[in-house]
Design an enzyme around this catalytic site. Structure first.
Site, PDB file in Angstrom:
ATOM      1  N   TYR A  89       0.114  22.902   8.758  1.00 23.05           N
ATOM      2  CA  TYR A  89       0.378  21.553   8.219  1.00 23.05           C
ATOM      3  C   TYR A  89       1.882  21.281   8.191  1.00 23.05           C
ATOM      4  O   TYR A  89       2.348  20.241   8.665  1.00 23.05           O
ATOM      5  CB  TYR A  89      -0.223  21.463   6.817  1.00 23.05           C
ATOM      6  CG  TYR A  89       0.162  20.257   5.994  1.00 23.05           C
ATOM      7  CD1 TYR A  89      -0.395  19.002   6.255  1.00 23.05           C
ATOM      8  CD2 TYR A  89       1.064  20.374   4.937  1.00 23.05           C
ATOM      9  CE1 TYR A  89      -0.053  17.893   5.476  1.00 23.05           C
ATOM     10  CE2 TYR A  89       1.412  19.274   4.156  1.00 23.05           C
ATOM     11  CZ  TYR A  89       0.850  18.040   4.436  1.00 23.05           C
ATOM     12  OH  TYR A  89       1.196  16.951   3.665  1.00 23.05           O
TER      13      TYR A  89
HETATM   14  N1  LIG Z   1      -0.772  13.754  -2.183  1.00 22.82           N
HETATM   15  C1  LIG Z   1       0.144  14.719  -2.034  1.00 22.82           C
HETATM   16  O1  LIG Z   1       0.348  15.557  -2.939  1.00 22.82           O
HETATM   17  C2  LIG Z   1       0.965  14.818  -0.783  1.00 22.82           C
HETATM   18  C3  LIG Z   1       1.998  15.785  -0.723  1.00 22.82           C
HETATM   19  C4  LIG Z   1       2.782  15.862   0.423  1.00 22.82           C
HETATM   20  C5  LIG Z   1       2.573  14.994   1.475  1.00 22.82           C
HETATM   21  N2  LIG Z   1       1.573  14.077   1.418  1.00 22.82           N
HETATM   22  C6  LIG Z   1       1.389  13.182   2.565  1.00 22.82           C
HETATM   23  O2  LIG Z   1       1.367  11.841   2.115  1.00 22.82           O
HETATM   24  C7  LIG Z   1       0.464  11.081   2.910  1.00 22.82           C
HETATM   25  C8  LIG Z   1      -0.580  10.415   2.013  1.00 22.82           C
HETATM   26  O3  LIG Z   1      -1.181  11.425   1.207  1.00 22.82           O
HETATM   27  P1  LIG Z   1      -2.535  11.189   0.391  1.00 22.82           P
HETATM   28  O4  LIG Z   1      -2.629  12.289  -0.599  1.00 22.82           O
HETATM   29  O5  LIG Z   1      -2.626   9.782  -0.054  1.00 22.82           O
HETATM   30  O6  LIG Z   1      -3.611  11.461   1.566  1.00 22.82           O
HETATM   31  P2  LIG Z   1      -5.205  11.254   1.576  1.00 22.82           P
HETATM   32  O7  LIG Z   1      -5.759  11.149   0.205  1.00 22.82           O
HETATM   33  O8  LIG Z   1      -5.729  12.315   2.485  1.00 22.82           O
HETATM   34  O9  LIG Z   1      -5.380   9.827   2.266  1.00 22.82           O
HETATM   35  C9  LIG Z   1      -5.083   9.648   3.609  1.00 22.82           C
HETATM   36  C10 LIG Z   1      -5.837   8.454   4.124  1.00 22.82           C
HETATM   37  O10 LIG Z   1      -5.614   8.399   5.554  1.00 22.82           O
HETATM   38  C11 LIG Z   1      -6.857   8.161   6.191  1.00 22.82           C
HETATM   39  N3  LIG Z   1      -6.864   8.758   7.527  1.00 22.82           N
HETATM   40  C12 LIG Z   1      -6.861  10.073   7.826  1.00 22.82           C
HETATM   41  N4  LIG Z   1      -6.910  10.237   9.155  1.00 22.82           N
HETATM   42  C13 LIG Z   1      -6.971   8.996   9.688  1.00 22.82           C
HETATM   43  C14 LIG Z   1      -7.039   8.514  11.013  1.00 22.82           C
HETATM   44  N5  LIG Z   1      -7.102   9.337  12.076  1.00 22.82           N
HETATM   45  N6  LIG Z   1      -7.080   7.180  11.219  1.00 22.82           N
HETATM   46  C15 LIG Z   1      -7.041   6.339  10.168  1.00 22.82           C
HETATM   47  N7  LIG Z   1      -6.969   6.718   8.882  1.00 22.82           N
HETATM   48  C16 LIG Z   1      -6.942   8.050   8.656  1.00 22.82           C
HETATM   49  C17 LIG Z   1      -7.889   8.818   5.309  1.00 22.82           C
HETATM   50  O11 LIG Z   1      -9.123   8.219   5.588  1.00 22.82           O
HETATM   51  P3  LIG Z   1     -10.542   9.012   5.478  1.00 22.82           P
HETATM   52  O12 LIG Z   1     -11.132   8.508   4.198  1.00 22.82           O
HETATM   53  O13 LIG Z   1     -11.309   8.608   6.676  1.00 22.82           O
HETATM   54  O14 LIG Z   1     -10.242  10.476   5.476  1.00 22.82           O
HETATM   55  C18 LIG Z   1      -7.350   8.534   3.915  1.00 22.82           C
HETATM   56  O15 LIG Z   1      -7.811   7.305   3.409  1.00 22.82           O
HETATM   57  C19 LIG Z   1      -0.123  12.057   3.925  1.00 22.82           C
HETATM   58  O16 LIG Z   1       0.637  11.996   5.122  1.00 22.82           O
HETATM   59  C20 LIG Z   1       0.070  13.409   3.274  1.00 22.82           C
HETATM   60  O17 LIG Z   1       0.152  14.471   4.224  1.00 22.82           O
HETATM   61  C21 LIG Z   1       0.758  13.956   0.309  1.00 22.82           C
END
Ligand SMILES: NC(=O)c1ccc[n+]([C@@H]2O[C@H](COP(=O)([O-])OP(=O)(O)OC[C@H]3O[C@@H](n4cnc5c(N)ncnc54)[C@H](OP(=O)(O)O)[C@@H]3O)[C@@H](O)[C@H]2O)c1
Length: 242
Positions: free
Chosen positions: A152
């Protein structure tokens, strides 16, 4: 006096979590937000109610889906000022248990989707002299080893190099490209790791982040307050990995 045009943003991955917080934050500033989701869920239905007529179903690992969404935004708004790309899957596993299929999936989801996004929005963002925010993760600028999420972080590291290179290419056109790097930010649908209190204790500020704190940083990177900021990684991580 000429009226200032309303800014238009495309926020991906916005049915939940950090993308949803960003969509709401930008909308609260009067930005006209278009949202995207991949899987039809109760959250994606709620998104339709919150941003009526401005929600697009798309698999953003596919260039053709990006084109369809961006064409639809331009057809209805006539402009695009900001791309906030919050898609980014996470896999927690040591390298020996990651498997090549997961590595490919992480690269496709975190890196290739952003690559298609920049391709699809480049012309529109040059016209508006707009900005892009991509999502890394805390500590992504270091090359230190990771025990649990190496694939990742490798994907996010590749994304940072691309983001900086895009920033270099787009700077003469007035387009800014930056990365926010969240630390541990739990939300209703976040990875179980983010809910682990022993992880929270390792954060120097002693608590996890809130989605709104990440959204504040994204709003800053989309605003004229950051008009001379490009190619940066802005950590929103409570001092994680200091
Ligand atoms: N939350 C944290 O602690 C954290 C920490 C470090 C970095 N980040 C980064 O911050 C960003 C947002 O995090 P998050 O926690 O909000 O992530 P999340 O809960 O996994 O939400 C990501 C969203 O993106 C959608 N998605 C995934 N693959 C897709 C695709 N191929 N096409 C269209 N939509 C897609 C997912 O839809 P589905 O419902 O279909 O899966 C989901 O709604 C990400 O890049 C993550 O790596 C988050």
């Amino acid at each position: 006096m000429q009226a200032v045009a309303q800014r238009v943003a495309l926020v991906t991955g916005s049915a939940r979590g950090l993308g949803l917080a960003c969509a709401r934050r930008l909308a609260s500033e009067g930005v006209r937000v278009h949202a995207t989701y991949r899987s039809p869920t109760p959250e994606s239905e709620a998104l339709e109610r919150e941003f009526p007529g401005r929600v697009h179903a798309a698999d953003l690992e596919r260039a053709e889906d990006w084109k369809r969404v961006v064409d639809a935004v331009l057809a209805s708004e006539g402009r695009l000022d900001h791309l906030v790309h919050a898609v980014g899957e996470y896999v927690r596993a040591p390298l020996h248990a990651t498997g090549a299929a997961n590595l490919r999936r992480l690269l496709s989801n975190n890196v290739e989707s952003a690559f298609h996004g920049i391709e699809a929005t480049r012309a529109a963002l040059r016209s508006s002299r707009g900005s892009v925010v991509l999502f890394g993760c805390a500590g992504v600028e270091t090359t230190r080893a990771r025990r649990e999420a190496a694939a990742y972080v490798a994907a996010k590291s590749a994304l940072v190099v691309l983001a900086r290179s895009w920033a270099l290419e787009e700077a003469p056109h007035g387009v800014r490209i930056n990365v926010v790097a969240p630390g541990v930010v739990p939300h209703e649908h976040a990875s179980a790791d983010t809910l682990d209190p022993s992880l929270w204790q390792r954060v120097p500020m002693g608590r996890p982040g809130e989605p709104r704190e990440v959204a504040d940083a994204v709003a800053f990177l989309c605003s004229s307050s950051s008009s001379y900021v490009t190619g940066t990684v802005l950590e929103v991580a409570g001092g994680w990995l200091l």
